[in-house]
Write an enzyme that holds these catalytic residues in place. Structure first.
Site, short mmCIF file in Angstrom:
data_model
loop_
_atom_site.label_atom_id
_atom_site.label_comp_id
_atom_site.label_asym_id
_atom_site.label_seq_id
_atom_site.Cartn_x
_atom_site.Cartn_y
_atom_site.Cartn_z
N GLU A 1 12.47 13.54 -26.50
CA GLU A 1 11.56 13.50 -25.79
C GLU A 1 10.31 14.03 -26.13
O GLU A 1 10.42 15.13 -26.92
CB GLU A 1 11.86 14.38 -24.25
N GLU B 1 18.44 19.48 -22.10
CA GLU B 1 17.93 20.81 -22.10
C GLU B 1 19.01 21.90 -21.26
O GLU B 1 18.60 22.54 -20.31
CB GLU B 1 16.72 20.49 -21.17
#
Ligand code: BG6
Length: 477
Positions: free
Chosen positions: A372, A160
């Site tokens: 995820e 991220e």
């Protein structure tokens, strides 16, 4: 139902959130070991004690039928100061983890850096605008590639990176809650992208049999209504939140639509000769992406953004995150009443994973791994050792259904690693917000956790996911 034969069914975790053993066997401190905690939340010091339970945990993943386990390496376990002296015990620990994975037929998917920067690097260099930070990252990558080239076939560069920047005006991940300067922030993003490209070049050179890709948090923006101005806002949101990072990685340039936004916000990216060429030629092998929910957006005119209230705000609230995603001049997120709000504050939208996987396929034509996705909330351990998490099963079932339709429609999905394989400590909400298939018996009390046995229990979702994997996604009942 059309999951490919060798589809990578699995689950995810990250070092700081699952390992514990924060000061064991020569590990250096990370910024997560010292970050301020939200009231009532445990620290990351003991986490789920994967450091001492990894054999049992990986055996449980094997029992579920995992084909892939995504986890990260703690940079400070390998290099206690982020650079310089190597910690052999850290290298040995991960060698053992890889060995256990392979023993159970599980392919490790290894994130090189998942938020837990070595504290020494932050103290020495401040942030990524000091080029020595990127150099330290590339050097750390080299050590991993040289030591683990026979153990790892799938690498992820950063977790991220895009959210560190997009939500990064207040540094939540470092935990300092300090306001950051936007120009500084986007220049850090650029330097991280160059360092990432260097790491990918290096991986291809040193590990010719390995595949490497990024793991940003990617989603799709839905226009709030049928006004074209909101459709444009959705396109702009996609450019700022997603394409800025992935276009740079895959094509070696930034989306032109952002120039105006950068001008309005005083952002000037200091591009050095060769930066874009290095990105353009690095060729990632796949795209990993985290995807939890959509963004629903509308256009927003420019006004100077004041985020000072967030410095003392509660970073667990949805309004906090919504404020951070406000981008005057182009886009602002709004509620989408089509979807019900879950206990984690998010509105569950099973479609966004399908929409996003299709969009990424169209734009980049690369294999995709969902790194995820999941549903975090408290669970109850019953006295007979069961955990009835039907809400989690429902969430995963609808998501997998949409993934399967997406594959039929051409989405190049090759793996699904929901968050999380096993209960772990949430970034902002302690251990009580649970995501795992495996329950870890501990609470928010660190003193108790230090001595706790941390027994593992199979949740209902454990048995359900085992069936899903055994049927290659055909049996979702
Ligand atoms: C992702 C992060 O954004 O979201 C994970 O990569 C994180 O590290 C996950 O745990 C869930 O968020 P949270 O705040 O509930 O832990």
């Amino acid at each position: 139902m059309s999951f490919p034969k060798n589809f990578f069914w699995g689950g995810s975790s990250s070092s700081a959130q699952v390992e514990g053993g924060y000061d064991c066997d020569g590990k250096g401190l990370t910024i997560w070991d010292v970050r301020p905690l939200n009231p009532g939340c445990c620290s990351f010091h003991y986490a789920s004690d994967f450091y001492h339970h990894y054999k049992e945990d990986i055996a449980l993943m094997g029992e579920m039928g995992f084909k892939m386990f995504r986890f990260s390496i703690s940079w400070a376990r390998i290099l206690p100061n982020g650079e310089g002296e190597l910690n052999q015990a850290g290298l040995d620990f991960y060698k053992n983890v890889f060995h256990e994975c392979h023993k159970h037929g599980i392919e490790p998917l290894v994130t090189i850096f998942h938020f837990d920067l070595p504290l020494a690097l932050q103290q020495k260099y401040g942030n990524w605008n000091d080029c020595r930070m990127g150099d330290a990252y590339v050097n750390y990558c080299r050590i991993l590639f040289e030591n683990f080239k026979d153990d790892v076939h799938y690498w992820l560069t950063y977790n991220e990176q895009n959210m560190l920047i997009y939500y990064g005006a207040v540094d939540m991940v470092g935990g300092t809650m300090k306001l950051q300067n936007m120009n500084d922030l986007y220049n850090q993003a650029h330097k991280q992208l160059v360092a990432q490209a260097k790491a990918i070049h290096l991986c291809h050179e040193l590990c010719p049999n390995a595949m490497i890709g990024p793991a940003p948090n990617i989603t799709t923006a839905y226009p709030a209504n049928n006004d074209p101005i909101n459709y444009l806002a959705a396109l702009n949101n996609d450019d700022l939140r997603n394409n800025f990072y992935l276009d740079a990685l895959v094509y070696g340039h930034y989306p032109a639509s952002l120039n105006h936004y950068f001008e309005q916000n005083g952002i000037h990216i200091d591009v050095q000769e060769g930066d874009f060429e290095c990105m353009r030629t690095c060729h990632p092998d796949f795209i990993g992406f985290n995807c939890y929910g959509n963004d629903t957006v509308e256009h927003c005119d420019y006004y100077p953004l004041d985020l000072s209230e967030l410095e003392h705000g509660d970073n667990r609230s949805m309004s906090y995150l919504q404020k951070l995603s406000e981008k005057p001049g182009i886009v602002k997120t709004v509620n989408n009443d089509k979807f019900l709000q879950g206990e984690d504050g998010h509105r569950f939208d099973p479609y966004c994973i399908r929409v996003t996987a299709r969009r990424l396929t169209d734009r980049y034509h690369l294999p995709l791994i969902i790194t995820e996705n999941g549903y975090g909330r408290p669970d109850t351990l019953e006295t007979d050792g069961t955990v009835h998490d039907s809400y989690r099963i429902e969430h995963l079932r609808e998501t997998i259904r949409q993934m399967s339709i997406g594959i039929d429609e051409g989405a190049m999905l090759i793996g699904y690693c929901p968050w999380s394989a096993i209960d772990l400590v949430s970034t902002r909400e302690g251990i009580s917000k649970r995501y795992g298939f495996i329950y870890v018996d501990r609470d928010e009390d660190d003193e108790k956790a230090k001595q706790a046995e941390m027994k593992r229990y199979r949740k209902d979702s454990f048995y359900w996911y085992k069936k899903v994997i055994a049927s290659n996604g055909n049996d979702l009942d």
